[in-house]
Design a protein around this motif. Structure first.
Motif, PDB file in Angstrom:
ATOM      1  N   GLN A  21      18.212  -5.972   9.225  1.00  0.00           N
ATOM      2  CA  GLN A  21      17.265  -5.382  10.157  1.00  0.00           C
ATOM      3  C   GLN A  21      17.473  -3.879  10.119  1.00  0.00           C
ATOM      4  O   GLN A  21      18.609  -3.406  10.220  1.00  0.00           O
ATOM      5  CB  GLN A  21      17.487  -5.920  11.562  1.00  0.00           C
ATOM      6  N   ILE A  22      16.378  -3.142   9.944  1.00  0.00           N
ATOM      7  CA  ILE A  22      16.482  -1.696   9.842  1.00  0.00           C
ATOM      8  C   ILE A  22      15.506  -1.023  10.802  1.00  0.00           C
ATOM      9  O   ILE A  22      14.564  -1.644  11.301  1.00  0.00           O
ATOM     10  CB  ILE A  22      16.261  -1.182   8.406  1.00  0.00           C
ATOM     11  N   SER A  23      15.752   0.246  11.012  1.00  0.00           N
ATOM     12  CA  SER A  23      14.902   1.101  11.815  1.00  0.00           C
ATOM     13  C   SER A  23      14.695   2.376  10.995  1.00  0.00           C
ATOM     14  O   SER A  23      15.664   3.008  10.584  1.00  0.00           O
ATOM     15  CB  SER A  23      15.625   1.395  13.131  1.00  0.00           C
ATOM     16  N   ILE A  24      13.439   2.723  10.732  1.00  0.00           N
ATOM     17  CA  ILE A  24      13.128   3.865   9.865  1.00  0.00           C
ATOM     18  C   ILE A  24      12.599   5.027  10.708  1.00  0.00           C
ATOM     19  O   ILE A  24      11.669   4.857  11.499  1.00  0.00           O
ATOM     20  CB  ILE A  24      12.095   3.488   8.787  1.00  0.00           C
ATOM     21  N   SER A  25      13.194   6.195  10.499  1.00  0.00           N
ATOM     22  CA  SER A  25      12.747   7.419  11.165  1.00  0.00           C
ATOM     23  C   SER A  25      12.569   8.506  10.114  1.00  0.00           C
ATOM     24  O   SER A  25      13.131   8.426   9.025  1.00  0.00           O
ATOM     25  CB  SER A  25      13.782   7.868  12.202  1.00  0.00           C
ATOM     26  N   GLY A  26      11.796   9.522  10.462  1.00  0.00           N
ATOM     27  CA  GLY A  26      11.550  10.630   9.539  1.00  0.00           C
ATOM     28  C   GLY A  26      10.107  10.638   9.092  1.00  0.00           C
ATOM     29  O   GLY A  26       9.208  10.267   9.837  1.00  0.00           O
ATOM     30  N   VAL A  27       9.885  11.050   7.848  1.00  0.00           N
ATOM     31  CA  VAL A  27       8.532  11.106   7.288  1.00  0.00           C
ATOM     32  C   VAL A  27       8.237   9.797   6.567  1.00  0.00           C
ATOM     33  O   VAL A  27       9.069   9.276   5.822  1.00  0.00           O
ATOM     34  CB  VAL A  27       8.390  12.283   6.311  1.00  0.00           C
ATOM     35  N   MET A  28       7.059   9.276   6.813  1.00  0.00           N
ATOM     36  CA  MET A  28       6.576   8.071   6.145  1.00  0.00           C
ATOM     37  C   MET A  28       5.139   8.342   5.712  1.00  0.00           C
ATOM     38  O   MET A  28       4.377   8.979   6.446  1.00  0.00           O
ATOM     39  CB  MET A  28       6.633   6.903   7.139  1.00  0.00           C
ATOM     40  N   PHE A  29       4.787   7.861   4.541  1.00  0.00           N
ATOM     41  CA  PHE A  29       3.414   7.986   4.068  1.00  0.00           C
ATOM     42  C   PHE A  29       2.685   6.670   4.289  1.00  0.00           C
ATOM     43  O   PHE A  29       3.309   5.629   4.433  1.00  0.00           O
ATOM     44  CB  PHE A  29       3.389   8.363   2.579  1.00  0.00           C
ATOM     45  N   THR A  30       1.355   6.731   4.311  1.00  0.00           N
ATOM     46  CA  THR A  30       0.545   5.516   4.406  1.00  0.00           C
ATOM     47  C   THR A  30      -0.351   5.417   3.193  1.00  0.00           C
ATOM     48  O   THR A  30      -0.723   6.425   2.594  1.00  0.00           O
ATOM     49  CB  THR A  30      -0.335   5.502   5.665  1.00  0.00           C
ATOM     50  N   GLY A  31      -0.694   4.214   2.843  1.00  0.00           N
ATOM     51  CA  GLY A  31      -1.626   3.983   1.752  1.00  0.00           C
ATOM     52  C   GLY A  31      -1.894   2.503   1.608  1.00  0.00           C
ATOM     53  O   GLY A  31      -1.022   1.688   1.884  1.00  0.00           O
ATOM     54  N   ARG A  32      -3.094   2.191   1.199  1.00  0.00           N
ATOM     55  CA  ARG A  32      -3.437   0.803   0.928  1.00  0.00           C
ATOM     56  C   ARG A  32      -4.441   0.734  -0.201  1.00  0.00           C
ATOM     57  O   ARG A  32      -4.409   1.571  -1.087  1.00  0.00           O
ATOM     58  CB  ARG A  32      -3.847   0.048   2.194  1.00  0.00           C
ATOM     59  N   ASP A  33      -5.323  -0.227  -0.207  1.00  0.00           N
ATOM     60  CA  ASP A  33      -6.197  -0.544  -1.331  1.00  0.00           C
ATOM     61  C   ASP A  33      -6.892   0.662  -1.961  1.00  0.00           C
ATOM     62  O   ASP A  33      -6.920   0.799  -3.180  1.00  0.00           O
ATOM     63  CB  ASP A  33      -7.288  -1.536  -0.904  1.00  0.00           C
ATOM     64  N   ALA A  34      -7.459   1.530  -1.151  1.00  0.00           N
ATOM     65  CA  ALA A  34      -8.221   2.668  -1.681  1.00  0.00           C
ATOM     66  C   ALA A  34      -7.326   3.811  -2.133  1.00  0.00           C
ATOM     67  O   ALA A  34      -7.587   4.442  -3.159  1.00  0.00           O
ATOM     68  CB  ALA A  34      -9.209   3.164  -0.633  1.00  0.00           C
ATOM     69  N   ALA A  35      -6.263   4.094  -1.392  1.00  0.00           N
ATOM     70  CA  ALA A  35      -5.451   5.290  -1.649  1.00  0.00           C
ATOM     71  C   ALA A  35      -4.389   5.114  -2.721  1.00  0.00           C
ATOM     72  O   ALA A  35      -4.164   6.026  -3.527  1.00  0.00           O
ATOM     73  CB  ALA A  35      -4.788   5.756  -0.354  1.00  0.00           C
ATOM     74  N   LEU A  36      -3.709   3.977  -2.746  1.00  0.00           N
ATOM     75  CA  LEU A  36      -2.552   3.856  -3.649  1.00  0.00           C
ATOM     76  C   LEU A  36      -2.912   3.968  -5.133  1.00  0.00           C
ATOM     77  O   LEU A  36      -2.210   4.670  -5.868  1.00  0.00           O
ATOM     78  CB  LEU A  36      -1.771   2.577  -3.348  1.00  0.00           C
ATOM     79  N   PRO A  37      -3.993   3.343  -5.617  1.00  0.00           N
ATOM     80  CA  PRO A  37      -4.349   3.568  -7.028  1.00  0.00           C
ATOM     81  C   PRO A  37      -4.676   5.038  -7.330  1.00  0.00           C
ATOM     82  O   PRO A  37      -4.344   5.555  -8.400  1.00  0.00           O
ATOM     83  CB  PRO A  37      -5.566   2.668  -7.242  1.00  0.00           C
ATOM     84  N   GLN A  38      -5.274   5.735  -6.365  1.00  0.00           N
ATOM     85  CA  GLN A  38      -5.566   7.156  -6.558  1.00  0.00           C
ATOM     86  C   GLN A  38      -4.281   7.987  -6.562  1.00  0.00           C
ATOM     87  O   GLN A  38      -4.182   8.971  -7.301  1.00  0.00           O
ATOM     88  CB  GLN A  38      -6.505   7.655  -5.451  1.00  0.00           C
ATOM     89  N   LEU A  39      -3.309   7.583  -5.760  1.00  0.00           N
ATOM     90  CA  LEU A  39      -2.013   8.263  -5.751  1.00  0.00           C
ATOM     91  C   LEU A  39      -1.348   8.129  -7.120  1.00  0.00           C
ATOM     92  O   LEU A  39      -0.820   9.107  -7.662  1.00  0.00           O
ATOM     93  CB  LEU A  39      -1.117   7.672  -4.658  1.00  0.00           C
TER      94      LEU A  39
END
Length: 163
Positions: A21-39
């Motif tokens: 079990q983890i807890s993430i803090s700091g900077v996180m990016f978002t992306g899904r169907d439309a954005a990730l292939p473009q990334l």
């Protein structure tokens, strides 16, 4: 619960095991169907103007209603995971099962897959700041840079193993 602050180091990733079990803090990016292939295309063209080394990417859209993970094994998303891991993304966050070849690619690149509860109210309450950084024309599916505090998750794939 193990606390993770991005950018995360290779040593921190190596210390995590399936089921942690983890807890993430700091900077996180978002992306899904439309954005990730473009990334992926931006990285291949050497046109990326922000650093993804040691980063976390949540497979989600961003709207006024908040954030919640989408299914990570959709072709448009899962097909990007090996390449993004190879290019520095250490934590992929979503929901669902990944294919064996993706789990192997995560292991080869010392990256992990984390599942998080699809509870928009909980996850959105952990977002301190958000900024659209790429693909604005995609609306909710644009890529965002989030500053987050204590996004909860469970390591679902690490070291070649998965839940």
């Amino acid at each position: 619960m193990k606390k993770i602050i991005t950018p995360v180091s290779d040593e921190e990733i190596l210390s995590l095991n399936v089921g942690d079990q983890i807890s993430i803090s700091g900077v996180m990016f978002t992306g899904r169907d439309a954005a990730l292939p473009q990334l992926v295309d931006l990285i291949k063209k050497d046109e990326l103007d922000f650093d993804i080394k040691g980063s976390a990417i949540m497979h989600t859209a961003v709207s006024d209603a908040g954030i919640a993970p989408t299914t990570s094994n959709k072709e448009e998303i899962e097909s990007t995971i090996p390449f993004l891991s190879e290019n520095g993304v250490k934590i992929h966050i979503g929901k669902g099962m990944l294919h064996e070849n993706t789990i192997k690619a995560l292991d080869d690149n010392n990256s992990i897959f984390v599942i998080t509860p699809p509870v928009a109210a909980l996850l959105t309450s952990k977002v301190l700041k958000k900024e659209c950084i790429a693909f604005q024309n995609e609306g909710m599916e644009a890529m965002y840079r989030l500053e987050v505090e204590n996004i909860p998750g469970i390591v679902a794939a690490s070291g070649g193993k998965s839940l």
